[in-house]
Design a protein around this motif. Structure first.
Motif, short mmCIF file in Angstrom:
data_model
loop_
_atom_site.label_atom_id
_atom_site.label_comp_id
_atom_site.label_asym_id
_atom_site.label_seq_id
_atom_site.Cartn_x
_atom_site.Cartn_y
_atom_site.Cartn_z
N SER A 324 -10.22 -23.05 -39.47
CA SER A 324 -10.28 -22.90 -40.93
C SER A 324 -10.69 -21.48 -41.27
O SER A 324 -11.21 -20.75 -40.41
N PRO A 325 -10.49 -21.05 -42.53
CA PRO A 325 -10.89 -19.69 -42.91
C PRO A 325 -12.37 -19.45 -42.64
O PRO A 325 -13.23 -20.26 -43.00
N GLY A 326 -12.66 -18.36 -41.98
CA GLY A 326 -14.04 -18.00 -41.68
C GLY A 326 -14.60 -18.63 -40.43
O GLY A 326 -15.67 -18.22 -39.95
N ALA A 327 -13.92 -19.62 -39.85
CA ALA A 327 -14.40 -20.25 -38.63
C ALA A 327 -14.23 -19.32 -37.44
O ALA A 327 -13.32 -18.48 -37.41
N GLU A 328 -15.10 -19.47 -36.45
CA GLU A 328 -14.97 -18.65 -35.25
C GLU A 328 -13.76 -19.12 -34.44
O GLU A 328 -13.58 -20.32 -34.23
N ALA A 329 -12.94 -18.18 -34.01
CA ALA A 329 -11.73 -18.53 -33.27
C ALA A 329 -12.09 -18.87 -31.83
O ALA A 329 -12.92 -18.20 -31.20
N GLU A 330 -11.47 -19.92 -31.30
CA GLU A 330 -11.67 -20.33 -29.92
C GLU A 330 -10.54 -19.75 -29.06
O GLU A 330 -9.37 -19.79 -29.45
N HIS A 331 -10.90 -19.22 -27.91
CA HIS A 331 -9.94 -18.50 -27.07
C HIS A 331 -9.49 -19.35 -25.89
O HIS A 331 -10.30 -19.92 -25.16
N PHE A 332 -8.17 -19.42 -25.69
CA PHE A 332 -7.57 -20.06 -24.52
C PHE A 332 -6.60 -19.06 -23.89
O PHE A 332 -6.02 -18.22 -24.59
N TRP A 333 -6.42 -19.18 -22.58
CA TRP A 333 -5.54 -18.22 -21.91
C TRP A 333 -4.96 -18.83 -20.65
O TRP A 333 -5.45 -19.81 -20.12
N TYR A 334 -3.89 -18.16 -20.19
CA TYR A 334 -3.30 -18.47 -18.89
C TYR A 334 -2.85 -17.16 -18.26
O TYR A 334 -2.27 -16.30 -18.95
N LEU A 335 -3.13 -17.00 -16.99
CA LEU A 335 -2.68 -15.83 -16.22
C LEU A 335 -2.22 -16.32 -14.86
O LEU A 335 -3.00 -16.91 -14.11
N ALA A 336 -0.95 -16.10 -14.57
CA ALA A 336 -0.36 -16.59 -13.32
C ALA A 336 -1.12 -16.06 -12.11
O ALA A 336 -1.63 -14.94 -12.11
N ASP A 337 -1.18 -16.88 -11.08
CA ASP A 337 -1.89 -16.53 -9.85
C ASP A 337 -0.98 -16.83 -8.67
O ASP A 337 -0.78 -17.98 -8.30
N GLY A 338 -0.40 -15.77 -8.08
CA GLY A 338 0.49 -15.97 -6.95
C GLY A 338 1.93 -15.63 -7.30
O GLY A 338 2.29 -15.43 -8.46
N ARG A 456 -7.76 -6.99 -6.93
CA ARG A 456 -7.03 -8.07 -7.58
C ARG A 456 -7.88 -8.73 -8.67
O ARG A 456 -7.40 -8.97 -9.78
N GLN A 457 -9.12 -9.02 -8.37
CA GLN A 457 -9.99 -9.66 -9.36
C GLN A 457 -10.26 -8.74 -10.55
O GLN A 457 -10.30 -9.18 -11.70
N GLN A 458 -10.42 -7.44 -10.27
CA GLN A 458 -10.66 -6.51 -11.37
C GLN A 458 -9.45 -6.40 -12.28
O GLN A 458 -9.58 -6.37 -13.51
N VAL A 459 -8.26 -6.33 -11.68
CA VAL A 459 -7.05 -6.24 -12.49
C VAL A 459 -6.87 -7.49 -13.34
O VAL A 459 -6.49 -7.43 -14.51
N ARG A 460 -7.17 -8.66 -12.77
CA ARG A 460 -7.08 -9.89 -13.55
C ARG A 460 -8.04 -9.85 -14.74
O ARG A 460 -7.68 -10.26 -15.84
#
Length: 486
Positions: A324-338, A456-460
């Motif tokens: 909703s307006p003013g609500a804190e945004a929740e973050h989701f993500w995906y990053l391929a591994d392999g 690898r971990q740093q780049v991710r």
């Protein structure tokens, strides 16, 4: 000598040609993205050799050896790769020299492109001139380009991957006057002084000149006339007329509405805000908001089944969800591994995170929409879901492309990289990865090259930070627009 590459420099700009021959140390090394493009070209060139079974690779490390071996191997009447010819101060190597009838030969130039461009014709015309000057009879000229409709399924078949375009007649046409052009270039490279060339379209055509920022454009002020939005010929005319800065553009000069806004903002040092237009845009979006951004790779040679050459294949997404307006945004993500195809898992996770109601916010809708639609082609079970998501998209680029908001710091650009710092003060300059091209290369490095676990971990982490800022930045931009429109 005038080589093929330097001839093409001369086609673009005499100054570029002279510096390449006389002061090559002034030319910067290619950036990683450009070097990757060169590497892709070499890979495609190697694949193209399979079009000509029985062909002979001629070593290129030693100039004289390459020339001598070429003359020896011509007698064998087999396809020759990297055959070199030098005569009359001209030098060129040919990607593939293929025997034709009556003792003649065909030239085949390989390009990691999907269409024939004019500069390719100049390229082959120079090769043909070198061959003929060295006494070789040339029959036909071909360009081996990539079939953009090719879909990988298993091992790549070069016979299907490439298209051989007969460009003989086009090369004949563009060769008119080539001897005069060559003579002019040979005269240029022997001069003691650098040719003075006025900056113009040749600085970016057919390729961005590497000397642009370090030489010819170096002295231009920040708000120069070439930053005028869609300036094109107008910018060139202004510059040729002695008007270097945007604030020097006279009131009578013909500008469109957006250009006029830019000039007024730069001249007065102010920000343009059309509150009614911004409100109209905001009224069209519905909560919850799903701020979506993809990172992609687009290799010339497809890596995954059911993908095409140069197709943008997503390996990462960032999604900020604001209920909703003013609500804190929740973050989701995906990053391929392999090294496996990232699309099935990416699509699965994204479908899980995007609900059935609310606007899907993107920046430059054609890109994200195409990514999703191509996901549905590779993964048919997602077709209905993709149709539902793309039908709810809202393009955050729109109010900035329309100049409903304009800040002088945008420098005529409406890109996210320009808007975010201008509107919010937050930018990408201190990040380890700061643009999509670098993100793609970093992902390829940690996925297909030898790297340490620590690297690898740093780049991710860097990839997650970069892509996350793209979507969090959109959240902050919408919040700022809401404040401005109130």
């Amino acid at each position: 000598m005038l080589s093929k590459s330097k001839y093409l420099y001369g086609i673009q700009c005499p100054r570029y040609l002279w510096i390449a021959c006389n002061r090559p140390e002034l030319i910067p090394q290619p950036d990683p993205v450009t070097q990757h493009r060169f590497d892709q070209g070499h890979l495609v060139g190697q694949m193209a050799k399979e079009l000509f079974p029985g062909g002979i690779d001629i070593p290129t490390q030693n100039f004289t050896t390459n020339l001598d071996l070429t003359q020896t191997l011509l007698n064998e009447r087999k396809p020759l790769f990297e055959a070199g010819f030098a005569a009359n101060r001209l030098y060129s190597r040919v990607d593939a020299l293929v025997p034709a009838g009556d003792g003649r030969w065909d030239i085949v130039e390989v390009k990691s492109k999907t269409r024939v461009e004019e500069i390719n014709l100049h390229d082959v015309s120079f090769q043909r001139l070198c061959c003929r000057s060295a006494g070789l009879e040339i029959d036909r000229c071909y360009l081996a380009i990539i079939d953009k409709e090719y879909v990988k399924q298993g091992d790549i078949d070069p016979q299907q991957f490439f298209v051989l375009e007969d460009i003989t007649e086009a090369v004949e046409d563009i060769s008119r006057g080539i001897e005069d052009r060559v003579a002019a270039m040979l005269e240029i490279i022997t001069r003691t002084e650098t040719p003075e060339i006025c900056i113009g379209p040749q600085c970016d055509n057919p390729y961005p000149c590497p000397l642009k920022e370090v030489d010819c454009w170096q002295g231009l002020p920040e708000h120069n006339v070439f930053t005028l939005v869609r300036g094109g010929r107008k910018s060139k005319d202004l510059y040729d007329g002695g008007m270097i800065e945007i604030c020097q553009i006279p009131p009578y000069f013909d500008l469109n509405d957006r250009q006029q806004i830019q000039v007024e903002c730069v001249t007065a040092g102010r920000i343009h805000i059309d509150k009614a237009a911004i409100r109209a845009f905001l009224d069209r979006i519905n909560y919850p908001l799903y701020y979506l951004d993809f990172e992609t790779i687009n290799p010339a040679v497809p890596l995954y089944d059911y993908s095409r050459p140069f197709q943008q294949v997503p390996f990462q997404f960032s999604l900020h969800v604001q209920a909703s307006p003013g609500a804190e945004a929740e973050h989701f993500w995906y990053l391929a591994d392999g090294p496996g195809d990232p699309r099935p898992e990416l699509a699965s996770q994204l479908r899980h995170r995007i609900g059935t109601e609310g606007s899907v916010m993107v920046y430059y809708q054609p890109f994200e929409k195409t990514i999703l639609e191509e996901l549905a082609v590779a993964l048919p079970e997602y077709r209905e879901w993709v149709r539902m998501v793309t039908g709810r998209m809202a393009d955050l680029l729109v109010p900035f492309r329309n100049f409903d908001y304009y800040h002088p710091g945008q420098m005529g650009s409406a890109s996210l990289k320009s808007i975010l710092p201008a509107l919010t003060g937050k930018g990408y300059e201190d990040m380890a990865i700061s643009n999509g091209g670098d993100a793609s290369l970093k992902f390829l490095d940690i996925t297909f090259a030898q790297t340490t676990p620590e690297t690898r971990q740093q780049v991710r982490r860097d990839l997650l930070e970069y892509c996350g800022l793209d979507t969090l930045g959109m959240v902050r931009i919408v919040e700022k627009l809401q404040q401005l429109a109130s």
